[in-house]
Each structure stands twice: as structure tokens, then as C-alpha cells.
Design a protein around this motif. Structure first.
Motif, mmCIF file in Angstrom:
data_model
loop_
_atom_site.group_PDB
_atom_site.id
_atom_site.type_symbol
_atom_site.label_atom_id
_atom_site.label_comp_id
_atom_site.label_asym_id
_atom_site.label_seq_id
_atom_site.Cartn_x
_atom_site.Cartn_y
_atom_site.Cartn_z
ATOM 1 N N PHE A 452 -1.625 29.577 -5.237
ATOM 2 C CA PHE A 452 -2.977 30.127 -5.075
ATOM 3 C C PHE A 452 -3.933 29.502 -6.096
ATOM 4 O O PHE A 452 -5.067 29.104 -5.734
ATOM 5 C CB PHE A 452 -2.931 31.649 -5.266
ATOM 6 N N CYS A 453 -3.510 29.386 -7.350
ATOM 7 C CA CYS A 453 -4.387 28.859 -8.400
ATOM 8 C C CYS A 453 -4.687 27.377 -8.190
ATOM 9 O O CYS A 453 -5.782 26.908 -8.531
ATOM 10 C CB CYS A 453 -3.754 29.081 -9.774
ATOM 11 N N ILE A 454 -3.734 26.654 -7.599
ATOM 12 C CA ILE A 454 -3.991 25.248 -7.288
ATOM 13 C C ILE A 454 -4.957 25.141 -6.109
ATOM 14 O O ILE A 454 -5.906 24.345 -6.127
ATOM 15 C CB ILE A 454 -2.669 24.521 -6.981
ATOM 16 N N GLU A 455 -4.740 25.950 -5.089
ATOM 17 C CA GLU A 455 -5.608 25.924 -3.908
ATOM 18 C C GLU A 455 -7.053 26.252 -4.276
ATOM 19 O O GLU A 455 -7.993 25.608 -3.786
ATOM 20 C CB GLU A 455 -5.096 26.936 -2.874
ATOM 21 N N LYS A 456 -7.252 27.226 -5.153
ATOM 22 C CA LYS A 456 -8.599 27.640 -5.551
ATOM 23 C C LYS A 456 -9.134 26.826 -6.723
ATOM 24 O O LYS A 456 -10.234 27.082 -7.216
ATOM 25 C CB LYS A 456 -8.594 29.118 -5.938
ATOM 26 N N GLN A 457 -8.374 25.826 -7.147
ATOM 27 C CA GLN A 457 -8.752 24.948 -8.266
ATOM 28 C C GLN A 457 -9.026 25.741 -9.544
ATOM 29 O O GLN A 457 -9.921 25.421 -10.324
ATOM 30 C CB GLN A 457 -9.968 24.085 -7.902
ATOM 31 N N ILE A 458 -8.220 26.779 -9.754
ATOM 32 C CA ILE A 458 -8.294 27.525 -11.013
ATOM 33 C C ILE A 458 -7.603 26.735 -12.117
ATOM 34 O O ILE A 458 -7.995 26.804 -13.292
ATOM 35 C CB ILE A 458 -7.641 28.914 -10.844
ATOM 36 N N ILE A 459 -6.568 25.991 -11.765
ATOM 37 C CA ILE A 459 -5.833 25.181 -12.741
ATOM 38 C C ILE A 459 -5.784 23.737 -12.277
ATOM 39 O O ILE A 459 -5.964 23.442 -11.090
ATOM 40 C CB ILE A 459 -4.396 25.699 -12.948
ATOM 41 N N GLN A 460 -5.543 22.859 -13.231
ATOM 42 C CA GLN A 460 -5.313 21.439 -12.947
ATOM 43 C C GLN A 460 -3.821 21.193 -13.129
ATOM 44 O O GLN A 460 -3.336 21.070 -14.247
ATOM 45 C CB GLN A 460 -6.105 20.561 -13.907
#
Length: 612
Positions: A452-460
Motif C-alpha cells: 500500500f505504501c509503495i502504491e501511494k508513494q508514501i515510501i521510496q
């Protein structure tokens, strides 16, 4: 710590500055090293500030952490005369405009070294490690060929590199700067002209090649002056210099004051370390304090790879609790407990399953080290971004949420996905995405949250993290012989199925939100009362042995490396105590260890108790 006064060592630094001689100050724990550093920097401003500003020159101060940068800047009044920076920030500032030279260093040194390492990692077999090594070698050779077409290079404070696109990472900066300082006289002259004075804080933790390069910058008589401040006995990073010396002709200065520790603790430090004899030099001179060791009969580990069972860990904790009770320290909130590794801490703080995973069959020694340091690529997104976001959301801290997203999340970066959107829009988007994250946190797995965090670009995510998330899980039974080179697959798969609460507790621990810490994590800190727990079995690290280092006659001689790293770690942990120090040492032979500690004059008989 008491107020700073000029000592004999500080006077010698002043004389070096007046005569424009380089120097290295060796300052033991609690010596007021930072005060000496700030005083030396202030003296330069008083004597030469006007002239330096007139010629557009600055005074460089390189330190190890961003936190230290802010502390030193504040103590200097945020004066623009000084460039106070981390090592990487300073080095990139000096080489960033020399794109042809960066390209040359990459072609001649950095990439050939990485290609050779990839070749060394390839045993010619079909393991995942060998396949990755071959693919990496091919990719690096391709990027080496592309370097001639790269017009400029950019650096981000990460481990990511794409040389063919001109993107270099954290380790590259050190390697490139080391090569250029060693081989580019023009660069050395430019650095010396920009900075007639270059001071290096925590010099023992600076890379050896950088120390050598800066000594070349300061070679000869007169400006530039290179000044080192540090202590080889407080080195805790393997790749750093450790021992350091000034440029030829410079002076080595030892600072022997101790403004931190009680008289009892200082006596232990002096008995333990013979090269610098400290004395109480501030308000601590009136504090006798106390030092006591408890020697506990260690159990023989029952688990594979000489590890304790859960029951044995629990019994060890109960023994520690009994010692704390006997010392009258139970229930107090002013005591810091220091451990080498995390099995005991993890059990107490609620991340035992996570700790067991990263010290178990699926974890390489490198993975264990990264877990201990809080740098493992599978966990780093949680530590730096995800857990702080969840904590800020729980506290309703919208400002902290925005700050975290702007600094760490690609979608919210200045040049990111939403860079042209209004602030109000960004706030609404952040509320929505972090709200969704909080919902997932309550019932989903670590793997689902990462995706989820990768999809929403919350993390690199790193390339390695993406690879593990994108591949199919390994369903075959793990076999140490067959899968030893690919064990990281099973480690990642197991982590991805776990609930996130243990990672949250682990992150809180790393961020010092508990009364527990590893001995690595407290360098530079000080506490009134310190409890240190040494257990070589619990540590499960072959390169440390406190029994062999403190009592070699009883436990056997350590290797040279064991002795070096263990001595330093023990010194760091002992010297955190401002008043009272308690040490619990698990040993196979408590009576023999007691006799040896007394014979070595490290401790008096009344300072040692035994628990069988």
C-alpha cells in the motif's frame, strides 16, 4: 556536566591555532570534547573572523550526525562563518561541481571495485546470490559504458545509485571523495583555500580514506589547519578509522579531564584503559558514586547455533530482576538498562518474534547486524516513515504528518507527484492516505502495508525490497545446505506475514522511547544510573566476547578483533554512568571470574557479588 574551563589540552589547541599547526585531540569519555571543539572554533572567529569573511573563506566543522550538526550550530550562534556539516554533506559540497572528476573517479575506482566485488560473490552456481551477482556485474559494466554520456551527477542521501543516469548514493560519495582527495591535487588546493581551518568531530568514526585525504589537504606548514577531535576507544563503526593522527608535523593532544562520571566510575575507567588517565574536573569531583558487578552463572544454551531457548531467556531476565531488586533499583524510572543484543530487551518490550526472525535460521550475520543497527532494508521504511506516520496520526499531529510526508514520501516531495497542487489539497490527500494506512495497521500484514505504501508513494522502496514483494513466496521447505545463499527469501516471506505491532515496538525502542538500549545506541549519552548486562550467549555474535576480554584467564583469550571491538563497546557502556554503575556479567565460572577481576585490579573484592 559542569561549566567549561580551559584545560592544559585546550591551551595546547590554542597554541596550535596561533602557530597554525594541525593537531589531534584525544579526549576520553566525559572530557568535554564538544566544548573544546566549540571553544577552538570561537577562537578562530575572534582572531581571524573579519579577515576570513573579507576573503570569502569559511571554517569547516565536520561531525557525524545531523543532530550533532544542529547542536554545534546553535552553540556557535548559527554564524555563517562556519560550515557545520555531516561528513557526506561536506564532501558532496566540495566535489559536486567537478563532474568530469566524479566521472573519472567512477571509471577508475568506484565501479571497477563494485564489479570486482560482484565477481567475487559469483561462485558460478545457480543460487539466487550467484545469479544476482552476475546480473549486478552485467548492469555495472553497462552503466560504466554509459558514463561518458552523463553530463552531470546528482546525490541523494540514500543507498540508491544509477550511474548511467548520473545518480550516486551514500557510499559512492565516500568512495569518490577518497579517490579524488588522494589523486587530485587541484581539488585539495581548492578545499584548503575555501577552508583555512577544517575540524573533524568524532574523528574515530570518520572513514580512514577521508582522514588520509584531509591530512593531504593539511600537509605542510601553515594553512590550512586540520584539527581532529575524538577518541579511538569510542569507535563503534567497523568501517571507520578508529585510530587517527594529524598531518605530518601536527601535535597529538590528550585531554584527561572527566566532567561526567563519579569518582568510582572514573577509577574503573582508568583501571580498564591505561592510555589516558582521567580525573574528575567539574561538579562530579564531589560525587563518589558506586560501581558494582554481579557475576551470574550462565546456562548452557539448548537451542541450535548456541542460542538460548525462550525459557532460558526468561530465567536470565528473572535473575537480572533479582539483582535490580537487591540493589534497590526496582521500580525506578531513572535507570537505563544497556544490552549488547536484543533478545532480553525484545522479550520485555514486545518484539520478541521479530527479534527471533532476524536472529534465526533465515538471518545471515549481515542481516543480524543490520537489524541491530536499525538499517535492514526490509524494516527501514517502517523506522523512518511508516511507524512515525502511524504514531503522528494516533496523536492527531497533522503538522508532523505533513513534515514526514514532505521529507520522506515521493508523492509529497517538492518535485513529486503532487508538487503543483495547493497546500490545502496536499493536506486533504495526506489525511486520506494516512487514514487508510491507520486502518490497514489495525488488521493487515506487514506485506500488505508495504505494498500500500509503495502504491501511494508514501515510501521510496529499495530495489531489493521491490524484488521480494514482487516475487512469489518460497513454498519449499527451507534447507540450510541447499538454500544457504537464498535464506533472505524466507526471511522476507516470514516478515511479510507478520502483524505490524512488533515493528512499531521495535521502532519505538530504536527511537529511545524506552528505558532500554543497546550499548551501540548510547554513545554520547549520559545517565545518572546505568545497568549493563553482558551475556556472550545472549549476544550471539562471535566477534564480541566480554568474558574473554574482561577475564581471559578464566574464559580464554579473545581474538585480536574480539578484544578490540569488545574493549571499546565496554568502555562506551561503562562511561555513560554519571553516578552509579551496575554490571551483570553472565559467566560459566563466576568464582574464577571474580578472582581474575580482583587480580587485574579492575575491581575491589567488595565491588563483586556472585549469583549461582
Amino acid at each position: 556536566m559542569g561549566g567549561w574551563v580551559e584545560s592544559k589540552a585546550d591551551a595546547l589547541v590554542r597554541e596550535c591555532l596561533e602557530s597554525r599547526r594541525s593537531f589531534a585531540m584525544i579526549a576520553g569519555a566525559g572530557a568535554g570534547k564538544t566544548s573544546s571543539l566549540v571553544d577552538a572554533l570561537s577562537r578562530i572567529r575572534d582572531r581571524e573572523g573579519i579577515a576570513l569573511r573579507k576573503h570569502g573563506q569559511r571554517v569547516a566543522c565536520i561531525t557525524f550526525t545531523k543532530r550533532a550538526v544542529e547542536v554545534i550550530k546553535a552553540r556557535l550562534g548559527f554564524d555563517e562563518l562556519y560550515l557545520v556539516s555531516t561528513l557526506h554533506g561536506f564532501l558532496w559540497g566540495q566535489i559536486s561541481h567537478f563532474h568530469d572528476d566524479i566521472r573519472q573517479a567512477l571509471c577508475e575506482s568506484r565501479l571497477p571495485a563494485l564489479i570486482q566485488k560482484a565477481e567475487d560473490d559469483d561462485n558460478g552456481g545457480g543460487s539466487k546470490k550467484a545469479q544476482k551477482a552476475r546480473a549486478k556485474r552485467a548492469r555495472l559494466i553497462e552503466q560504466l559504458a554509459l558514463l561518458e554520456s552523463v553530463k552531470s551527477f546528482d546525490y541523494a542521501d540514500t543507498n540508491f545509485s544509477d550511474y548511467g543516469k548520473g545518480q550516486i548514493g551514500h557510499d559512492d560519495v565516500i568512495a569518490i571523495a577518497t579517490h579524488l582527495l588522494a589523486n587530485n591535487e587541484t581539488l585539495r588546493r581548492i578545499v584548503g583555500l575555501r577552508f583555512p581551518y577544517i575540524f573533524v568531530d568524532e574523528a574515530q568514526d570518520t572513514f580512514e580514506g577521508i582522514v588520509t585525504g584531509l591530512n593531504l589537504v593539511g600537509a605542510g606548514i601553515g594553512l590550512p589547519v586540520v584539527g581532529y577531535f575524538g577518541d579511538p576507544w569510542q569507535q563503534i563503526y567497523d568501517r571507520s578509522a578508529g585510530v587517527f593522527s594529524p598531518p605530518d608535523g601536527g601535535e597529538v593532544i590528550k585531554k584527561t579531564e572527566n566532567f561526567r562520571c563519579s569518582q568510582s566510575v572514573i577509577r574503573l575507567l582508568n583501571a580498564y584503559r591505561r592510555d589516558v588517565e582521567q580525573y574528575a574536573a567539574g561538579e562530579n569531583a564531589a560525587c563518589e558514586g558506586s560501581v558494582e558487578f554481579l557475576l551470574v552463572k550462565a546456562e548452557d544454551p539448548t537451542e541450535p547455533r548456541r542460542r538460548y531457548s525462550e525459557e532460558q531467556i526468561e530465567r536470565a531476565l528473572l535473575r537480572m530482576d533479582a539483582a535490580v531488586d537487591a540493589w534497590g533499583w526496582a521500580g525506578r524510572d531513572d535507570i537505563v538498562r544497556l544490552f549488547l543484543a536484543r533478545q532480553m530487551i525484545a522479550r520485555r518490550l514486545g518484539f520478541a518474534d521479530l527479534n527471533r526472525l532476524f536472529t534465526g535460521d533465515y538471518a545471515s550475520s549481515r542481516a543480524q547486524d543490520a537489524f541491530e543497527e536499525g538499517t535492514h532494508f526490509l524494516l527501514k521504511p517502517f523506522i523512518t516513515t511508516i511507524c512515525p506516520l502511524v504514531a503522528a496520526q494516533a496523536q492527531g499531529d497533522e503538522r508532523e504528518i505533513i513534515n514526514l510526508l514532505r521529507h520522506n514520501s515521493p508523492a509529497f516531495a517538492i518535485d513529486g507527484l503532487n508538487s503543483e497542487k495547493s497546500l490545502n489539497f496536499m493536506i486533504e490527500v495526506s489525511k486520506e492516505v494516512v487514514g487508510q494506512l491507520q486502518e490497514l495497521w489495525g488488521g493487515e500484514t506487514i506485506g500488505t502495508i508495504l505494498r500500500f505504501c509503495i502504491e501511494k508513494q508514501i515510501i521510496q522502496p529499495s530495489d531489493k525490497l521491490r524484488e521480494h514483494l514482487d516475487r512469489a513466496p518460497r513454498l519449499e521447505q527451507f534447507d540450510e545446505v541447499i538454500h544457504s545463499l537464498d535464506k533472505g527469501d524466507w526471511l522476507a516471506d516470514a516478515l511479510f506475514t507478520m502483524a505490524p505491532e512488533a515493528v512499531s515496538r521495535y521502532a519505538q525502542y530504536l527511537n529511545n522511547n524506552t528505558a532500554y538500549s543497546t550499548q551501540h545506541g548510547v554513545k554520547g549519552e549520559e545517565y545518572a544510573k546505568v545497568l549493563v548486562v553482558y551475556d556472550d550467549i545472549e549476544a550471539a555474535w562471535n566477534h564480541y566476547s566480554f568474558n574473554k576480554t574482561l577475564t581471559p584467564g578464566t574464559a580464554g583469550d579473545p581474538s585480536d578483533r574480539q578484544r578490540s571491538v569488545t574493549q571499546k563497546l565496554a568502555y562506551v557502556s561503562f562511561s555513560r554512568a554519571m553516578e552509579d554503575l551496575r554490571v551483570v556479567l553472565f559467566t560459566a565460572d563466576p568464582a574464577g571470574a571474580r578472582d581474575e577481576l580482583i587480580r587485574s585490579e579492575l575491581l575491589r573484592p567488595d565491588q563483586i557479588q556472585i549469583m549461582n
